[in-house]
Design an enzyme around this catalytic site. Structure first.
Site, PDB file in Angstrom:
ATOM      1  N   CYS A  63       3.233   8.882   0.475  1.00  0.00           N
ATOM      2  CA  CYS A  63       4.142   7.123   1.675  1.00  0.00           C
ATOM      3  C   CYS A  63       3.776   6.280   0.449  1.00  0.00           C
ATOM      4  O   CYS A  63       3.902   5.765   0.646  1.00  0.00           O
ATOM      5  CB  CYS A  63       3.370   7.499   2.774  1.00  0.00           C
ATOM      6  SG  CYS A  63       3.672   6.109   3.883  1.00  0.00           S
ATOM      7  N   CYS A 102       6.704  -6.483   7.336  1.00  0.00           N
ATOM      8  CA  CYS A 102       7.741  -6.253   7.784  1.00  0.00           C
ATOM      9  C   CYS A 102       7.902  -7.315   9.502  1.00  0.00           C
ATOM     10  O   CYS A 102       7.017  -7.957   9.528  1.00  0.00           O
ATOM     11  CB  CYS A 102       7.502  -4.816   8.885  1.00  0.00           C
ATOM     12  SG  CYS A 102       8.353  -3.935  10.034  1.00  0.00           S
ATOM     13  N   SER A 135      12.237   6.697   7.855  1.00  0.00           N
ATOM     14  CA  SER A 135      11.835   7.013   9.335  1.00  0.00           C
ATOM     15  C   SER A 135      12.592   5.258   9.279  1.00  0.00           C
ATOM     16  O   SER A 135      11.960   4.244   8.689  1.00  0.00           O
ATOM     17  CB  SER A 135      10.012   6.403   9.378  1.00  0.00           C
ATOM     18  OG  SER A 135       9.860   5.582  10.495  1.00  0.00           O
ATOM     19  N   CYS A 164       6.375  -4.737  15.956  1.00  0.00           N
ATOM     20  CA  CYS A 164       6.198  -2.688  17.138  1.00  0.00           C
ATOM     21  C   CYS A 164       4.823  -3.781  17.525  1.00  0.00           C
ATOM     22  O   CYS A 164       3.459  -3.721  16.415  1.00  0.00           O
ATOM     23  CB  CYS A 164       5.941  -1.850  15.932  1.00  0.00           C
ATOM     24  SG  CYS A 164       8.013  -1.639  15.972  1.00  0.00           S
ATOM     25  N   SER A 222      11.581   5.856  14.931  1.00  0.00           N
ATOM     26  CA  SER A 222      10.586   5.514  15.711  1.00  0.00           C
ATOM     27  C   SER A 222      11.058   5.679  17.273  1.00  0.00           C
ATOM     28  O   SER A 222      11.644   4.682  17.583  1.00  0.00           O
ATOM     29  CB  SER A 222       9.855   4.531  15.222  1.00  0.00           C
ATOM     30  OG  SER A 222       8.998   4.625  13.304  1.00  0.00           O
ATOM     31  N   LEU A 223      10.805   5.995  18.131  1.00  0.00           N
ATOM     32  CA  LEU A 223      11.033   5.561  19.720  1.00  0.00           C
ATOM     33  C   LEU A 223       9.855   5.545  20.286  1.00  0.00           C
ATOM     34  O   LEU A 223       9.726   4.483  21.001  1.00  0.00           O
ATOM     35  CB  LEU A 223      11.142   7.460  20.063  1.00  0.00           C
ATOM     36  CG  LEU A 223      12.184   7.815  21.370  1.00  0.00           C
ATOM     37  CD1 LEU A 223      12.895   6.732  21.650  1.00  0.00           C
ATOM     38  CD2 LEU A 223      12.483   9.786  22.047  1.00  0.00           C
ATOM     39  N   HIS A 224       9.133   6.096  20.786  1.00  0.00           N
ATOM     40  CA  HIS A 224       7.423   6.078  20.821  1.00  0.00           C
ATOM     41  C   HIS A 224       7.494   5.236  22.423  1.00  0.00           C
ATOM     42  O   HIS A 224       6.315   4.885  23.235  1.00  0.00           O
ATOM     43  CB  HIS A 224       7.244   4.076  20.325  1.00  0.00           C
ATOM     44  CG  HIS A 224       6.836   4.607  19.083  1.00  0.00           C
ATOM     45  ND1 HIS A 224       6.262   6.123  18.633  1.00  0.00           N
ATOM     46  CD2 HIS A 224       7.087   4.217  17.996  1.00  0.00           C
ATOM     47  CE1 HIS A 224       6.191   5.478  17.167  1.00  0.00           C
ATOM     48  NE2 HIS A 224       6.850   4.440  16.768  1.00  0.00           N
ATOM     49  N   GLU A 259       0.860  -1.097  -0.381  1.00  0.00           N
ATOM     50  CA  GLU A 259      -0.331   0.372  -0.376  1.00  0.00           C
ATOM     51  C   GLU A 259       0.962   1.226  -0.309  1.00  0.00           C
ATOM     52  O   GLU A 259       1.976   1.153   0.730  1.00  0.00           O
ATOM     53  CB  GLU A 259      -1.105  -0.350   1.175  1.00  0.00           C
ATOM     54  CG  GLU A 259      -2.085  -1.542   0.938  1.00  0.00           C
ATOM     55  CD  GLU A 259      -3.231  -0.920   2.507  1.00  0.00           C
ATOM     56  OE1 GLU A 259      -4.131  -1.436   2.450  1.00  0.00           O
ATOM     57  OE2 GLU A 259      -2.318  -0.779   3.336  1.00  0.00           O
ATOM     58  N   CYS A 302       1.558  -1.486  15.758  1.00  0.00           N
ATOM     59  CA  CYS A 302       1.462  -1.059  14.398  1.00  0.00           C
ATOM     60  C   CYS A 302       1.106  -2.380  13.465  1.00  0.00           C
ATOM     61  O   CYS A 302       1.291  -3.567  13.218  1.00  0.00           O
ATOM     62  CB  CYS A 302       3.188  -1.700  13.381  1.00  0.00           C
ATOM     63  SG  CYS A 302       3.201  -0.953  12.314  1.00  0.00           S
ATOM     64  N   GLY A 357       7.227  -2.036   5.856  1.00  0.00           N
ATOM     65  CA  GLY A 357       8.223  -2.063   6.292  1.00  0.00           C
ATOM     66  C   GLY A 357       9.757  -1.467   7.009  1.00  0.00           C
ATOM     67  O   GLY A 357       8.977   0.156   6.777  1.00  0.00           O
ATOM     68  N   GLU A 358      10.221  -1.447   6.988  1.00  0.00           N
ATOM     69  CA  GLU A 358      11.272  -1.032   7.829  1.00  0.00           C
ATOM     70  C   GLU A 358      12.546  -0.960   6.500  1.00  0.00           C
ATOM     71  O   GLU A 358      13.201  -1.553   5.897  1.00  0.00           O
ATOM     72  CB  GLU A 358      12.156  -2.458   9.114  1.00  0.00           C
ATOM     73  CG  GLU A 358      13.492  -1.765   9.455  1.00  0.00           C
ATOM     74  CD  GLU A 358      13.434  -0.358  10.073  1.00  0.00           C
ATOM     75  OE1 GLU A 358      13.885   1.022   8.927  1.00  0.00           O
ATOM     76  OE2 GLU A 358      12.601   0.543  10.792  1.00  0.00           O
ATOM     77  N   ASN A 382      -3.476   5.679  15.812  1.00  0.00           N
ATOM     78  CA  ASN A 382      -4.022   5.812  14.531  1.00  0.00           C
ATOM     79  C   ASN A 382      -3.985   4.093  15.200  1.00  0.00           C
ATOM     80  O   ASN A 382      -3.172   3.059  14.828  1.00  0.00           O
ATOM     81  CB  ASN A 382      -3.459   6.058  13.596  1.00  0.00           C
ATOM     82  CG  ASN A 382      -3.395   6.844  13.220  1.00  0.00           C
ATOM     83  OD1 ASN A 382      -4.287   7.978  12.843  1.00  0.00           O
ATOM     84  ND2 ASN A 382      -1.919   7.138  12.803  1.00  0.00           N
ATOM     85  N   CYS A 395      -1.204   6.608   9.221  1.00  0.00           N
ATOM     86  CA  CYS A 395       0.045   6.328   9.944  1.00  0.00           C
ATOM     87  C   CYS A 395       0.420   4.605  10.756  1.00  0.00           C
ATOM     88  O   CYS A 395      -0.304   4.769  12.279  1.00  0.00           O
ATOM     89  CB  CYS A 395       1.810   7.113  10.893  1.00  0.00           C
ATOM     90  SG  CYS A 395       2.940   6.020  12.026  1.00  0.00           S
TER      91      CYS A 395
END
Length: 344
Positions: free
Chosen positions: A103, A110, A189, A114, A212-214, A90, A117, A157-158, A288, A331
């Site tokens: 994007c 992936c 990212s 996480c 991406s810290l989070h 996507e 996600c 994906g990373e 999200n 996201c």
């Protein structure tokens, strides 16, 4: 058939030389491909015999659009592209006052896992080629009729787990003989693959980096981001500071706010301690929501309150606009499994 989109100028020149044509024909072919032209018959300054030979052996674009959804709230469009091997990815087209952004996905699935996600549900299928990444942009331009000026590699994906594909994608899109998209118009990212962060700083110091810290502590981050067990916060923050030294540019830290998990007052205090003295920007993202995770968003009002607190402590922060949430295009909501109902 071999795909031509995603090849460098040098590789494209080698192909036309193998067809008995002079090298400058490769540059002409590269330029046509960079403009989004997929029909060799339209490449009018190439000899007819060359166009016919290329059409028999190669094709420009290997993606096929199988779904196009448009948000009723903000005009964001999400495209589902089928890959040749039955997988799908996507991509999201977003309109901003400063220009249009796509994007881009870098992998089918992936493997980072996480917890909040959707992209990792189902794991990793494979890396995307540079051509498959480029096609997401050029195909979206063709379907929307609008120019894309910026790219964020924040889809499925990373990106640093597909380092070779990612960097070739950037180099081809940046080539002055082709699309010539400025390096500062790319943002990549990562969830925090430290060796690749430092390698990327040397290879592409002008490209924007988002991490991406989070979570502000190892205990919290390891629970929701398995990568932290491999590269804990101490290593991640040291890498961010080294990135700053190498590039003289700040890192953007993305922080998805999950109610009761990382949005409490003590979490904010720990986040301030972690980031104080670092050249950075914090992008606060009201989570999200993804149904399978069970996590609940902290909401925009809480995000604005945290933004104010961070700024009072000298840490620049913004609250990300939520685009495409009604079509699961925001996201953290892009996922591999959405493809199956269209492909099967």
């Amino acid at each position: 058939m071999k795909e031509l989109r995603g090849l460098t100028l040098s590789e494209t020149e080698d192909i036309v030389r193998a067809e008995g044509e002079p090298r400058f024909r490769g540059k002409q072919l590269f330029q046509w491909i960079s403009r989004g032209v997929t029909d060799f018959g339209e490449m009018r300054n190439l000899p007819k015999t060359l166009r016919q030979n290329l059409a028999e052996k190669y094709r420009v674009d290997s993606l096929r659009v199988i779904c196009d959804q448009q948000s009723r709230s903000d005009g964001t469009r999400k495209f589902l592209f089928a890959l040749e091997d039955g997988n799908a990815v996507e991509s999201v087209f977003m309109k901003y006052s400063y220009g249009n952004t796509v994007c881009v996905s870098s992998q089918a699935g992936c493997r980072m896992g996480c917890a909040f996600c959707a992209s990792g549900i189902g794991g990793l299928r494979r890396n995307l080629t540079a051509g498959e990444m480029i096609s997401q942009i050029l195909d979206i331009e063709r379907m929307t009729g609008e120019k894309v000026s910026r790219t964020v590699v924040m889809g499925t994906g990373e990106p640093f787990d597909n380092y070779d594909g990612l960097t070739k994608f950037i180099r081809v899109m940046n080539d002055v003989n082709g699309r010539n998209m400025g390096l500062r118009n790319f943002t990549v990212s990562t969830c925090g693959l430290v060796p690749e962060m430092l390698r990327f700083a040397g290879d592409f110091p002008q490209v924007n980096l988002a991490v991406s810290l989070h979570a502000p502590t190892d205990e919290q981050r390891s629970r929701i981001m398995p990568v932290n067990r491999r590269y804990p916060l101490r290593e991640l923050m040291e890498a961010a500071k080294e990135y700053e030294t190498i590039t003289s540019r700040r890192v953007t830290f993305e922080y998805a706010l999950i109610r009761g998990v990382n949005d409490r007052d003590r979490d904010v205090e720990q986040l301030i301690r972690l980031l104080s003295g670092t050249l950075c920007h914090v992008n606060l993202i009201p989570l999200n929501e993804v149904s399978e995770t069970g996590f609940v968003t902290a909401g925009r009002e809480r995000a604005k309150a945290i933004q104010k607190t961070l700024e009072q402590k000298g840490i620049p922060a913004t609250v990300r606009r939520q685009l495409g949430a009604d079509i699961d295009g925001a996201c953290g909501q892009l996922r591999l499994e959405n493809s199956q109902k269209y492909i099967e």
